[in-house]
Enzyme design. Structure first.
Site, PDB file in Angstrom:
ATOM      1  N   HIS A 146      39.173  38.859  36.926  1.00 45.38           N
ATOM      2  CA  HIS A 146      39.836  40.190  36.708  1.00 45.38           C
ATOM      3  C   HIS A 146      41.229  40.114  36.369  1.00 45.38           C
ATOM      4  O   HIS A 146      41.968  39.464  36.934  1.00 45.38           O
ATOM      5  CB  HIS A 146      39.393  40.886  38.190  1.00 45.38           C
ATOM      6  CG  HIS A 146      39.931  42.424  37.988  1.00 45.38           C
ATOM      7  ND1 HIS A 146      39.200  43.304  37.166  1.00 45.38           N
ATOM      8  CD2 HIS A 146      41.040  43.136  38.572  1.00 45.38           C
ATOM      9  CE1 HIS A 146      39.747  44.532  37.564  1.00 45.38           C
ATOM     10  NE2 HIS A 146      40.900  44.562  38.009  1.00 45.38           N
ATOM     11  N   VAL A 197      39.780  37.873  42.911  1.00 45.93           N
ATOM     12  CA  VAL A 197      40.175  37.213  41.428  1.00 45.93           C
ATOM     13  C   VAL A 197      38.948  37.068  40.469  1.00 45.93           C
ATOM     14  O   VAL A 197      39.113  36.490  39.486  1.00 45.93           O
ATOM     15  CB  VAL A 197      40.981  35.788  41.821  1.00 45.93           C
ATOM     16  CG1 VAL A 197      42.262  36.007  42.499  1.00 45.93           C
ATOM     17  CG2 VAL A 197      40.036  34.921  42.129  1.00 45.93           C
ATOM     18  N   GLU A 198      37.932  37.329  41.047  1.00 49.81           N
ATOM     19  CA  GLU A 198      36.913  37.276  40.104  1.00 49.81           C
ATOM     20  C   GLU A 198      36.230  38.478  39.435  1.00 49.81           C
ATOM     21  O   GLU A 198      36.794  39.184  38.630  1.00 49.81           O
ATOM     22  CB  GLU A 198      35.672  36.386  40.715  1.00 49.81           C
ATOM     23  CG  GLU A 198      36.142  35.061  41.065  1.00 49.81           C
ATOM     24  CD  GLU A 198      35.011  34.169  41.735  1.00 49.81           C
ATOM     25  OE1 GLU A 198      33.903  34.523  41.901  1.00 49.81           O
ATOM     26  OE2 GLU A 198      35.270  33.216  42.455  1.00 49.81           O
ATOM     27  N   MET A 199      35.080  39.248  40.043  1.00 49.62           N
ATOM     28  CA  MET A 199      34.748  40.571  39.552  1.00 49.62           C
ATOM     29  C   MET A 199      35.314  41.665  40.017  1.00 49.62           C
ATOM     30  O   MET A 199      35.353  42.654  39.562  1.00 49.62           O
ATOM     31  CB  MET A 199      33.226  40.337  39.812  1.00 49.62           C
ATOM     32  CG  MET A 199      32.529  39.300  38.949  1.00 49.62           C
ATOM     33  SD  MET A 199      30.902  38.883  39.274  1.00 49.62           S
ATOM     34  CE  MET A 199      29.893  40.107  38.218  1.00 49.62           C
TER      35      MET A 199
END
Lengths: 330, 330
Positions: A91, A133-135
């Site tokens: 993200h 920090v991902e989706m």
């Protein structure tokens, strides 16, 4: 009766199988063909309808805040279940802290993630959508509202029963799909079955990994004993970050060698750009062995024979609300 | 003999076809079934080997500087050839300045991009890899070196001949693949062919778009006349940004209605979140018409009948160098 084997049954079968095929094709004892049967938990049999729904969810960008990332962004099935990045892009262009492992054959691992913090694929699948920090979705409720708005309600109802669009079932469907992502018929498997061959270099490499002890951890048909082992390399705390125990410092799950030639870069931190480098480093740190250039190229030649057939995936068509934009956020 | 029709032949056939099916199924004159034959330029016939290579390239993240974006990132074939974003996310989370149009049926448009700056799909395909806010490669040479390193050389040699991995052929292969991305058998098409029906609301909407004059631009089986028309909405200069001519201020290519219900949000700036809003705005600005709520819902019901069958795409397995990371850059 549920015909999907439990993990316990599966491991027993695997042990028997491994012993029965010992030395087939001149292969060291213990090595063997990738299992055909994939274990599944009793409460999530790998049925075609769960797999079909899970495939949609695996490719579903609505499971990310921005509407940009799906599971397939980092575990790209066009590139052997990885993104070939050191650390994946998440993200707002943040980077994760560990190299994304492949989803191919992941159904065979006893635990998921580098630190094994998820016992099952079902547990693993719940992580990335909510990881900031991902989706970067805000909450499980956010995942459910996104999928509701996209039009998934009738699909869940059909597969899991009425009012079944919930976070557990999202994860179950994704896990069911992932259990279909196996890679049979590697050149090595053909050798074991007696219907193929590999190069002399690869054969030398196959004996070398046995001789020097790589296969004490990278053992059996999966080329991992599915255990946790200290790898004193880099700053990552590994299992200690989960358990808090000093003994678990720098302890990581032993990775499989299956398809390893296609999943560069290597290690939990993606710091090894080539398989040659990864092999040399592992031998040095784990086995206190300085490999010769020839040994390294032989071992790499062997590892390349462990690349199987990638699963054939028909891209799903995802549900979308007619004439309405979905509420992506920055 | 090359059996792929040229664009000129194709347009002639289309005109004849449109006139012969007039009024079939109670459909206004001019409207008709999505053509089965897709035009292609004489120097790039849509052969199976070009299509197969183009499909790999369409899904190839090595065509972006970061290794994160492929054509499919913004023109996602799991979601009707779009990403449902207002403006797509590009390199380092930059946003483009225009809404990404669908690639589905794009082979039928006379020019590509909102401002028509690319005459053919081959020209369009060359843009995004080098666009600094999109895939952000440094140069054509960079695209070629990336694909060489990934292992594409033998694939190009097989399709285009020796030493053929160049930027023109990258674009040709992608365009050949895109020419297969058509969406036949929409409910509307079935009505014209006499083997299906649509709702009374959709029929009212079908007559209404004819009555009020939408179809003077959104005409024929493609529901676009493929012309450029002033749309005085927002700050975007449109065609003027290409030609520099004052007359071309706010001029854009007329978009097709095919699959429009699946490609929200709408307009060149993605500012209309719903098809209702898009229909009302277009009627007001282009036709000086205030539509009633019922007219809007009828027209939307008709537009929903133009959603065809999404193409079936088997995800390609991309070439990757054994045991080597590709040189992604931030």
């Amino acid at each position: 009766m549920n015909k999907t084997p439990t993990i316990r049954q599966f491991l027993l079968t695997l042990a028997c199988l491994a012993s029965s095929i010992a030395h087939a094709g001149g292969v060291p004892e213990g090595m063997g063909v990738l299992p055909a049967a994939v274990p599944a938990p009793a409460n999530n049999p790998t049925t075609p309808d769960r797999v079909a729904l899970g495939k949609k969810l695996f490719f579903e960008p609505a499971l990310s805040k921005s509407g940009h990332f799906s599971c397939n962004s980092c575990h790209n099935l066009a590139t052997w279940g990885v993104d070939n990045q050191k650390f994946s892009i998440g993200h707002k262009w943040q980077r994760g802290g560990r190299n994304a492992p492949t989803v191919l054959n992941a159904a065979f691992w006893s635990k998921q993630f580098w630190d094994g913090r998820a016992p099952l694929l079902e547990d693993q699948a719940k992580g990335p959508p909510l990881n900031p920090v991902e989706m970067a979705l805000d909450s499980e409720a956010n995942a459910i509202s996104r999928l509701t708005e996209a039009g998934y309600t009738p699909l869940f109802d059909k597969v899991f029963g009425k009012n079944s669009l919930n976070y557990d079932n999202i994860a179950k469907a994704i896990a069911a799909f992932e259990r279909t992502l196996t890679t049979p018929n590697a050149p090595f498997d053909r050798v074991v079955r007696g219907d193929g061959n590999i190069s002399a270099a690869a054969r030398r490499g196959m004996m070398k990994v046995e001789d020097i002890g790589c296969t004490s951890c990278h053992s059996g048909p999966l080329f991992t004993n599915n255990e946790f082992v200290k790898f004193d390399y880099g700053q990552d705390h590994g299992l200690k970050s989960v358990t808090g125990k000093a003994d678990d410092e720098h302890v990581f799950r032993v990775q499989s060698w299956r398809n390893v030639a296609m999943t560069a870069p290597y290690f939990h931190d993606g710091s090894a750009k080539t398989l040659e480098e990864a092999v040399a480093t592992m031998a040095r740190i784990q086995l206190d062995t300085q490999l010769s250039h020839r040994d390294i190229t032989d071992i790499v030649a062997f590892l390349e024979t462990l690349t199987g057939e990638a699963p054939k995936i028909e891209l799903p068509v995802l549900p979308r609300p007619a004439g309405h934009a979905l509420p992506w956020k920055d």
